[in-house]
Design a protein around this motif. Structure first.
Motif, PDB file in Angstrom:
ATOM      1  N   ALA A 113      -5.733  10.398   7.753  1.00  0.00           N
ATOM      2  CA  ALA A 113      -5.251   9.445   6.752  1.00  0.00           C
ATOM      3  C   ALA A 113      -6.349   8.574   6.163  1.00  0.00           C
ATOM      4  CB  ALA A 113      -4.147   8.569   7.337  1.00  0.00           C
ATOM      5  N   PHE A 114      -7.601   9.048   6.168  1.00  0.00           N
ATOM      6  CA  PHE A 114      -8.698   8.261   5.611  1.00  0.00           C
ATOM      7  C   PHE A 114      -8.440   7.954   4.148  1.00  0.00           C
ATOM      8  CE2 PHE A 114     -12.759   7.931   3.424  1.00  0.00           C
ATOM      9  CZ  PHE A 114     -13.344   6.916   4.159  1.00  0.00           C
ATOM     10  N   PRO A 115      -8.651   6.748   3.663  1.00  0.00           N
ATOM     11  CA  PRO A 115      -9.160   5.581   4.364  1.00  0.00           C
ATOM     12  C   PRO A 115      -8.068   4.653   4.887  1.00  0.00           C
ATOM     13  CG  PRO A 115      -9.205   5.123   2.041  1.00  0.00           C
ATOM     14  CD  PRO A 115      -8.601   6.511   2.222  1.00  0.00           C
TER      15      PRO A 115
ATOM     16  N   PRO B  70      -2.406   0.443  12.118  1.00  0.00           N
ATOM     17  CA  PRO B  70      -1.465  -0.659  11.933  1.00  0.00           C
ATOM     18  C   PRO B  70      -1.718  -1.811  12.912  1.00  0.00           C
ATOM     19  CG  PRO B  70      -0.381   1.214  12.970  1.00  0.00           C
ATOM     20  CD  PRO B  70      -1.763   1.655  12.601  1.00  0.00           C
ATOM     21  N   ASN B  71      -2.697  -1.677  13.792  1.00  0.00           N
ATOM     22  CA  ASN B  71      -3.027  -2.713  14.760  1.00  0.00           C
ATOM     23  C   ASN B  71      -3.924  -3.757  14.091  1.00  0.00           C
ATOM     24  OD1 ASN B  71      -4.012  -4.304  16.811  1.00  0.00           O
ATOM     25  ND2 ASN B  71      -4.305  -2.617  18.231  1.00  0.00           N
ATOM     26  N   GLU B  72      -3.366  -4.901  13.758  1.00  0.00           N
ATOM     27  CA  GLU B  72      -4.118  -5.933  13.034  1.00  0.00           C
ATOM     28  C   GLU B  72      -5.224  -6.555  13.876  1.00  0.00           C
ATOM     29  OE1 GLU B  72      -1.282  -8.608  11.311  1.00  0.00           O
ATOM     30  OE2 GLU B  72      -0.526  -7.061   9.970  1.00  0.00           O
ATOM     31  N   ALA B  73      -5.229  -6.308  15.193  1.00  0.00           N
ATOM     32  CA  ALA B  73      -6.321  -6.800  16.036  1.00  0.00           C
ATOM     33  C   ALA B  73      -7.573  -5.952  15.841  1.00  0.00           C
ATOM     34  CB  ALA B  73      -5.903  -6.784  17.503  1.00  0.00           C
ATOM     35  N   LYS B  74      -7.421  -4.762  15.233  1.00  0.00           N
ATOM     36  CA  LYS B  74      -8.551  -3.848  15.066  1.00  0.00           C
ATOM     37  C   LYS B  74      -9.055  -3.761  13.636  1.00  0.00           C
ATOM     38  CE  LYS B  74      -7.344  -0.801  18.880  1.00  0.00           C
ATOM     39  NZ  LYS B  74      -7.055   0.578  19.255  1.00  0.00           N
ATOM     40  N   VAL B  75      -8.246  -4.137  12.672  1.00  0.00           N
ATOM     41  CA  VAL B  75      -8.652  -4.016  11.270  1.00  0.00           C
ATOM     42  C   VAL B  75      -8.389  -5.326  10.532  1.00  0.00           C
ATOM     43  CG1 VAL B  75      -8.237  -1.531  11.192  1.00  0.00           C
ATOM     44  CG2 VAL B  75      -6.417  -3.082  10.525  1.00  0.00           C
ATOM     45  N   LEU B  76      -9.127  -5.521   9.432  1.00  0.00           N
ATOM     46  CA  LEU B  76      -8.972  -6.748   8.656  1.00  0.00           C
ATOM     47  C   LEU B  76      -7.923  -6.626   7.562  1.00  0.00           C
ATOM     48  CD1 LEU B  76     -12.735  -7.711   8.320  1.00  0.00           C
ATOM     49  CD2 LEU B  76     -11.023  -8.680   9.874  1.00  0.00           C
ATOM     50  N   GLY B  77      -7.578  -5.429   7.191  1.00  0.00           N
ATOM     51  CA  GLY B  77      -6.603  -5.226   6.131  1.00  0.00           C
ATOM     52  C   GLY B  77      -6.427  -3.755   5.860  1.00  0.00           C
ATOM     53  N   THR B  78      -5.757  -3.444   4.788  1.00  0.00           N
ATOM     54  CA  THR B  78      -5.428  -2.051   4.491  1.00  0.00           C
ATOM     55  C   THR B  78      -6.405  -1.379   3.533  1.00  0.00           C
ATOM     56  OG1 THR B  78      -3.983  -2.772   2.706  1.00  0.00           O
ATOM     57  CG2 THR B  78      -2.962  -2.424   4.868  1.00  0.00           C
TER      58      THR B  78
ATOM     59  N   PRO C   6     -10.186  -0.082   2.089  1.00  0.00           N
ATOM     60  CA  PRO C   6     -11.428   0.391   2.703  1.00  0.00           C
ATOM     61  C   PRO C   6     -12.392  -0.772   2.952  1.00  0.00           C
ATOM     62  CG  PRO C   6     -10.787   1.837   0.919  1.00  0.00           C
ATOM     63  CD  PRO C   6      -9.870   0.645   0.867  1.00  0.00           C
ATOM     64  N   ASP C   7     -13.119  -0.686   4.066  1.00  0.00           N
ATOM     65  CA  ASP C   7     -14.021  -1.764   4.434  1.00  0.00           C
ATOM     66  C   ASP C   7     -15.430  -1.234   4.669  1.00  0.00           C
ATOM     67  OD1 ASP C   7     -13.915  -0.493   6.885  1.00  0.00           O
ATOM     68  OD2 ASP C   7     -12.609  -1.988   7.800  1.00  0.00           O
ATOM     69  N   LEU C   8     -16.289  -2.052   5.263  1.00  0.00           N
ATOM     70  CA  LEU C   8     -17.675  -1.661   5.490  1.00  0.00           C
ATOM     71  C   LEU C   8     -17.774  -0.423   6.378  1.00  0.00           C
ATOM     72  CD1 LEU C   8     -20.657  -2.218   5.057  1.00  0.00           C
ATOM     73  CD2 LEU C   8     -20.577  -3.780   7.011  1.00  0.00           C
ATOM     74  N   GLY C   9     -16.894  -0.310   7.376  1.00  0.00           N
ATOM     75  CA  GLY C   9     -16.905   0.881   8.232  1.00  0.00           C
ATOM     76  C   GLY C   9     -16.662   2.149   7.428  1.00  0.00           C
ATOM     77  N   ASP C  10     -15.733   2.102   6.491  1.00  0.00           N
ATOM     78  CA  ASP C  10     -15.461   3.257   5.636  1.00  0.00           C
ATOM     79  C   ASP C  10     -16.666   3.557   4.749  1.00  0.00           C
ATOM     80  OD1 ASP C  10     -12.769   3.455   6.552  1.00  0.00           O
ATOM     81  OD2 ASP C  10     -12.251   1.788   5.224  1.00  0.00           O
TER      82      ASP C  10
END
Length: 118
Positions: free
Chosen positions: A61-63, A67-75, A77-81
């Motif tokens: 499902a990239f990018p 759904p765990n908000e403790a692991k991501v900042l939002g929906t 794409p971010d710097l990791g992507d």
């Protein structure tokens, strides 16, 4: 397994693990090169390299985001992507093949809105 196979397999895994989040876990896992983390996948990578096959990494499902908000900042794409896309050519040159899933098909199973994956 030849020394060359081992070298190529380790170079592929080091590219992958270079950006691994290292929170908690054994002290060795916080080192730049963790043998425990490397060995978890090295055998499979070595078999692919030895067979002359690409090492396939699937990015479901990239990018889309966890759904765990403790692991991501939002929906979005971010710097990791961005880093993953920038490193794609380097990973492919080392023998990797990156396959990304389609977020438009995955959003039915995950708590995303249609707008977040369109």
């Amino acid at each position: 397994m030849s020394e060359e196979t081992r070298r190529v397999a380790e170079s592929v895994m080091e590219l992958v693990l270079a950006h691994q989040r290292k929170l908690g876990g054994p002290v060795g896992c916080r080192a730049p090169r963790c043998e425990r983390c490397l060995s978890a996948h090295l055998g499979q990578v070595e078999r692919s390299v030895e067979a002359g096959s690409p090492v396939v990494f699937v990015l479901p499902a990239f990018p889309g985001k966890s759904p765990n908000e403790a692991k991501v900042l939002g929906t979005v794409p971010d710097l990791g992507d961005r880093v993953m896309l920038m490193k794609r050519a380097e990973a492919e040159a080392a023998g990797a093949e990156l396959v990304s899933g389609d977020g438009r098909l995955s959003y039915f199973a995950l708590p995303w809105s249609r707008a977040e994956v369109a």
